[in-house]
Enzyme design. Structure first.
Site, mmCIF file in Angstrom:
data_model
loop_
_atom_site.group_PDB
_atom_site.id
_atom_site.type_symbol
_atom_site.label_atom_id
_atom_site.label_comp_id
_atom_site.label_asym_id
_atom_site.label_seq_id
_atom_site.Cartn_x
_atom_site.Cartn_y
_atom_site.Cartn_z
ATOM 1 N N ASP A 227 -14.390 -18.258 -26.494
ATOM 2 C CA ASP A 227 -14.167 -17.300 -27.586
ATOM 3 C C ASP A 227 -12.711 -17.331 -28.049
ATOM 4 O O ASP A 227 -11.813 -17.676 -27.282
ATOM 5 C CB ASP A 227 -14.412 -15.857 -27.101
ATOM 6 C CG ASP A 227 -15.839 -15.620 -26.700
ATOM 7 O OD1 ASP A 227 -16.711 -16.355 -27.169
ATOM 8 O OD2 ASP A 227 -16.054 -14.676 -25.911
HETATM 9 N N1 URA Z 1 -18.117 -15.869 -21.707
HETATM 10 C C1 URA Z 1 -17.544 -15.130 -22.668
HETATM 11 O O1 URA Z 1 -17.880 -13.964 -22.833
HETATM 12 N N2 URA Z 1 -16.605 -15.692 -23.430
HETATM 13 C C2 URA Z 1 -16.177 -16.959 -23.275
HETATM 14 O O2 URA Z 1 -15.290 -17.428 -23.999
HETATM 15 C C3 URA Z 1 -16.792 -17.714 -22.269
HETATM 16 C C4 URA Z 1 -17.761 -17.146 -21.507
#
Ligand code: URA
Length: 256
Positions: free
Chosen positions: A103
């Site tokens: 993310d």
């Molecule tokens: N889980 C999440 O919530 N975000 C990420 O970037 C990776 C795994």
């Protein structure tokens, strides 16, 4: 045998779509014959392939471990003009792309490569290698809550599969805790949603391990090439799912 446009793209000529345009424009020759139809298959080891008369050269494969900062998007381009991970690799002669995604607000270990088969192997759900995160969460979850994450918890897209979950550090005034969590599947925003489900939202999320590879010694925003042995270990981990179970990471071992 591989599709001509794929072979051209992998040689770094252009994106796959642009390579299709080169083909239909009559600029590509295979064994001295101009090819203008799409879908022709070639053997990159045997066939002589030229673009505008120049032979294509097979690119050497590049495998990188990047410590992604937060506030960077994991894609090649962003319509909103935000910083992307590929902005960090513009100086390279080859075009690398991320293996899977993190993310915008997540930081930590991200692999990049120009090896399409390797990327495919590591992102295919059938071969999902474990990923370990340090999640700084609001409050201190009770052990029974962590048990729920361990056994599987209901999210809007179904039950999660069992995860490995442990306390990594607990704030003395109990305002927050750092939880180490290893998941064996990769749904969108999965870790954040798992902690939301136990009412301890994530404040900060960092990926610290991908299969057998640990994020150590690479400062935020920097990268290092993977060693050939690490590339091999990753291939093995993908084929032998579960082999890359999380290391016993102890408090203080990793920057949070
Ligand atoms: N889980 C999440 O919530 N975000 C990420 O970037 C990776 C795994």
């Amino acid at each position: 045998m591989e599709r001509l446009q794929k072979v051209l793209a992998e040689a770094g000529i252009a994106s796959r779509r642009k390579c299709e345009e080169l083909i239909t424009a009559g600029r590509v020759q295979v064994n001295d014959e101009v090819v203008t139809t799409l879908g022709v298959k070639v053997d990159p080891k045997q066939d002589s392939i030229r673009v505008d008369g120049k032979p294509i050269r097979k690119q050497s494969k590049v495998y990188l471990l990047f410590n992604k900062p937060k506030g960077v998007i994991t894609s090649a381009e962003d319509p909103e003009g935000r910083k992307t991970v590929t902005d960090f690799f513009k100086h390279l002669k080859v075009r690398v792309y991320p293996i899977g995604r993190l993310d915008y607000d997540t930081e930590g270990l991200l692999l990049l490569t120009n090896d399409g088969d390797f990327a495919h192997l590591l992102t295919h759900p059938k071969f999902h290698v474990p990923r370990t995160y340090l999640a700084t969460v609001n409050g201190v979850p009770h052990g029974t809550m962590l048990d729920k994450l361990r056994s599987g918890i209901k999210l809007e897209d179904g039950m999660t599969s069992p995860a490995e979950v442990d306390y990594y550090d607990v704030d003395p005034d109990k305002k927050e805790a750092i939880i180490k969590i290893t998941i064996f599947e990769g749904r969108n925003r999965q870790v954040r949603r798992m902690f939301d489900a136990i009412h301890h939202p994530v404040i900060k999320l960092k990926r610290v391990q991908f299969g057998p590879i640990l994020l150590t010694g690479v400062p935020r925003g920097k990268s290092r090439p993977l060693l050939p042995v690490e590339v091999e270990e990753l291939r093995k981990a993908a084929q032998d799912v579960g082999a890359g179970k999380s290391h016993n990471i102890h408090k203080g071992e990793l920057d949070v």
